[in-house]
Design an enzyme around this catalytic site. Structure first.
Site: not given
Ligand SMILES: N[C@H](CCC[C@H](N)C(=O)O)C(=O)O
Length: 291
Positions: A11, A64, A73, A75, A166, A168, A199, A217-218, A226-227, A229
């Site tokens: 990512n 994004n 985020c 990652n 964020n 999910h 997401n 991912e959105r 996706c960390g 996620g």
């Protein structure tokens, strides 16, 4: 404009050091679209800025590929921690990063001989589970969206909504590695149930400490990892009695494994690597931005 490209399990983002590059806030979304473009820019899942914070060691903002700004985020946080330490900007084993999703606490795992950051553990804070905290519609706003149905292409999927700052939508399937993510993902990402989009994670619990994981991912589409996620997926797995609370779960993403623990204190911890790819100078596009 100087940049550094890094990835967390594939990512990948373009990292901008705002202590060095002065860029106006209103330029950041267009810039993220430009630098992320693999044909006319550098090519990445998006752009991350690192800069001064009045409440933490540094502030991270994440954009994004489509220019939309997210709150967090996972990652990216690991890569920021590694960058700040190895560049000598913040030479601390434990540091705090300010994000739109809250203060994130990092512990760097450093090789004592080479002084290289090998892995990073991030305390991602507590998941937010009320519909209003994602946001997601379709039920009482102060309640959780647990296995809530959503109709896509005459198929019904059941998602569990989890925010790590964020949003999910975590969907349990028989085999996450076989899902047509590119077909279903965007239809859920942009569904009217999600006023700020979402997401989308497709997951399969192999046992109570192991998860197969794929993500749409959105704002970026399919990514290798996706960390946030992965954290949301472990929380959803525990809520749905598929994973063990308080135990470390190995999440198998396309790009590799993350180790996620939803601790008894309510905080979610994520452990994984971060990798430098390259550094360079981006010359911008005439008429787009004067860099
Ligand atoms: N696409 C996400 C942001 C990036 C998160 C992901 N790359 C991670 O490692 O957590 C969103 O719009 O919320």
């Amino acid at each position: 404009m100087k940049f550094t490209k890094m990835h967390g399990l594939g990512n990948n983002y373009i990292y901008i050091n705002l202590w060095e590059e002065q860029i106006a806030e209103h330029d950041l979304s267009p810039l993220a679209i430009d630098v992320s473009n693999v044909n006319t820019g550098i090519g990445s899942d998006g752009m991350i800025t690192m800069g001064h914070s009045s409440v933490a060691d540094a502030r991270m903002r994440i954009f994004n590929e489509d220019g939309s700004e997210s709150q967090n985020c996972g990652n990216g946080l690991r890569c920021v921690g590694k960058y700040l330490y190895e560049k000598g900007i913040i030479k601390k084993k434990n540091l705090t990063i300010e994000t739109k999703g809250g203060l994130m606490h990092l512990e760097l795992h450093i090789d004592e001989h080479s002084d290289v950051v090998e892995e990073i553990t991030v305390d991602m804070g507590e998941p937010r589970l009320q519909r209003q905290q994602l946001p997601v519609l379709g039920g009482p706003k102060e309640e959780q969206a647990l296995l809530q149905p959503v109709e896509i292409d005459q198929q019904t999927f059941h998602f569990t909504g989890v925010s790590m700052g964020n949003p999910h939508a975590v969907i349990f399937v028989d085999d996450a590695t076989q899902v047509e993510v590119e077909k279903i993902g965007p239809l859920i990402e942009t569904h009217s149930l999600f006023p700020e989009r979402v997401n989308v994670e497709f997951v399969t619990a192999k046992n109570d400490r192991e998860l197969d994981f794929r993500v749409w991912e959105r704002g970026s589409g399919i990514t290798m990892a996706c960390g946030t996620g992965a954290c949301a997926a472990v929380v959803a797995g525990v809520l749905n009695n598929q994973l063990a609370r308080g135990e470390t779960v190995v999440v198998h993403l396309l790009g590799g494994d993350l180790h996620i623990t939803w601790n008894q204190d309510g905080h979610v911890h994520m452990r994984g690597p971060a990798t430098f790819i390259c550094e360079g100078e981006w010359y911008g596009h005439k008429g787009t931005l004067t860099i």
